[in-house]
Design an enzyme around this catalytic site. Structure first.
Site, PDB file in Angstrom:
ATOM      1  N   ILE A  63      25.945  32.722  12.672  1.00  0.00           N
ATOM      2  CA  ILE A  63      27.009  33.102  11.761  1.00  0.00           C
ATOM      3  C   ILE A  63      27.948  34.104  12.419  1.00  0.00           C
ATOM      4  O   ILE A  63      27.614  34.703  13.442  1.00  0.00           O
ATOM      5  CB  ILE A  63      26.456  33.669  10.432  1.00  0.00           C
ATOM      6  CG1 ILE A  63      25.626  34.923  10.679  1.00  0.00           C
ATOM      7  CG2 ILE A  63      25.644  32.630   9.695  1.00  0.00           C
ATOM      8  CD1 ILE A  63      25.239  35.660   9.413  1.00  0.00           C
ATOM      9  N   CYS A  64      29.111  34.244  11.825  1.00  0.00           N
ATOM     10  CA  CYS A  64      30.127  35.217  12.226  1.00  0.00           C
ATOM     11  C   CYS A  64      30.528  35.009  13.683  1.00  0.00           C
ATOM     12  O   CYS A  64      31.016  33.951  14.042  1.00  0.00           O
ATOM     13  CB  CYS A  64      29.638  36.638  11.951  1.00  0.00           C
ATOM     14  SG  CYS A  64      30.928  37.885  12.042  1.00  0.00           S
ATOM     15  N   ALA A  65      30.318  35.979  14.542  1.00  0.00           N
ATOM     16  CA  ALA A  65      30.742  35.895  15.939  1.00  0.00           C
ATOM     17  C   ALA A  65      29.761  35.114  16.818  1.00  0.00           C
ATOM     18  O   ALA A  65      30.138  34.648  17.886  1.00  0.00           O
ATOM     19  CB  ALA A  65      30.924  37.301  16.514  1.00  0.00           C
ATOM     20  N   CYS A  84      33.563  29.916  13.146  1.00  0.00           N
ATOM     21  CA  CYS A  84      33.099  31.269  13.436  1.00  0.00           C
ATOM     22  C   CYS A  84      34.234  32.266  13.223  1.00  0.00           C
ATOM     23  O   CYS A  84      35.382  31.888  13.005  1.00  0.00           O
ATOM     24  CB  CYS A  84      32.593  31.366  14.863  1.00  0.00           C
ATOM     25  SG  CYS A  84      33.863  31.126  16.103  1.00  0.00           S
ATOM     26  N   TYR A  85      33.883  33.513  13.289  1.00  0.00           N
ATOM     27  CA  TYR A  85      34.869  34.585  13.221  1.00  0.00           C
ATOM     28  C   TYR A  85      34.588  35.551  14.357  1.00  0.00           C
ATOM     29  O   TYR A  85      33.463  36.042  14.459  1.00  0.00           O
ATOM     30  CB  TYR A  85      34.805  35.329  11.888  1.00  0.00           C
ATOM     31  CG  TYR A  85      35.836  36.428  11.854  1.00  0.00           C
ATOM     32  CD1 TYR A  85      37.152  36.147  11.523  1.00  0.00           C
ATOM     33  CD2 TYR A  85      35.502  37.727  12.195  1.00  0.00           C
ATOM     34  CE1 TYR A  85      38.101  37.147  11.516  1.00  0.00           C
ATOM     35  CE2 TYR A  85      36.453  38.725  12.189  1.00  0.00           C
ATOM     36  CZ  TYR A  85      37.756  38.425  11.849  1.00  0.00           C
ATOM     37  OH  TYR A  85      38.698  39.400  11.863  1.00  0.00           O
TER      38      TYR A  85
END
Length: 90
Positions: A63-65, A84-85
């Site tokens: 998740i996320c990065a 993703c972020y």
């Protein structure tokens, strides 16, 4: 071992990663956030486990990065769709 997340949540590990490298898991899920994702990316034991997951057709997630920082960095997203972020798109 206990860690404190960026949001001050305390998490206690059941065991150290080095002690479960040879275990089989239905799923390995990576948390996101920085600089944690960079630490995961640089963990040889974890990358070995993720590659075994991929080779055996078992699930792995991030998740996320972590999709960009960990999975993409180690070619674990080849042929897969991911979000993703921050974005992996240029």
């Amino acid at each position: 071992m206990q860690i404190t997340t960026s949001r001050k949540i305390k998490i206690n590990a059941d065991c150290l990663l080095k002690d479960c490298v040879n275990e089989t898991f239905d799923l390995i899920a990576l948390p996101g956030g920085m600089p944690g994702a960079e630490h995961l990316r640089d963990c040889k034991e974890l990358i070995e486990m993720l590659k075994k997951q991929k080779d055996s057709g078992r699930f792995y997630a991030a998740i996320c990065a972590s999709p960009a920082v960990v999975l993409e960095h180690h070619n674990l997203l080849t042929g897969k769709k991911a979000t993703c972020y921050p974005s992996m798109a240029g």
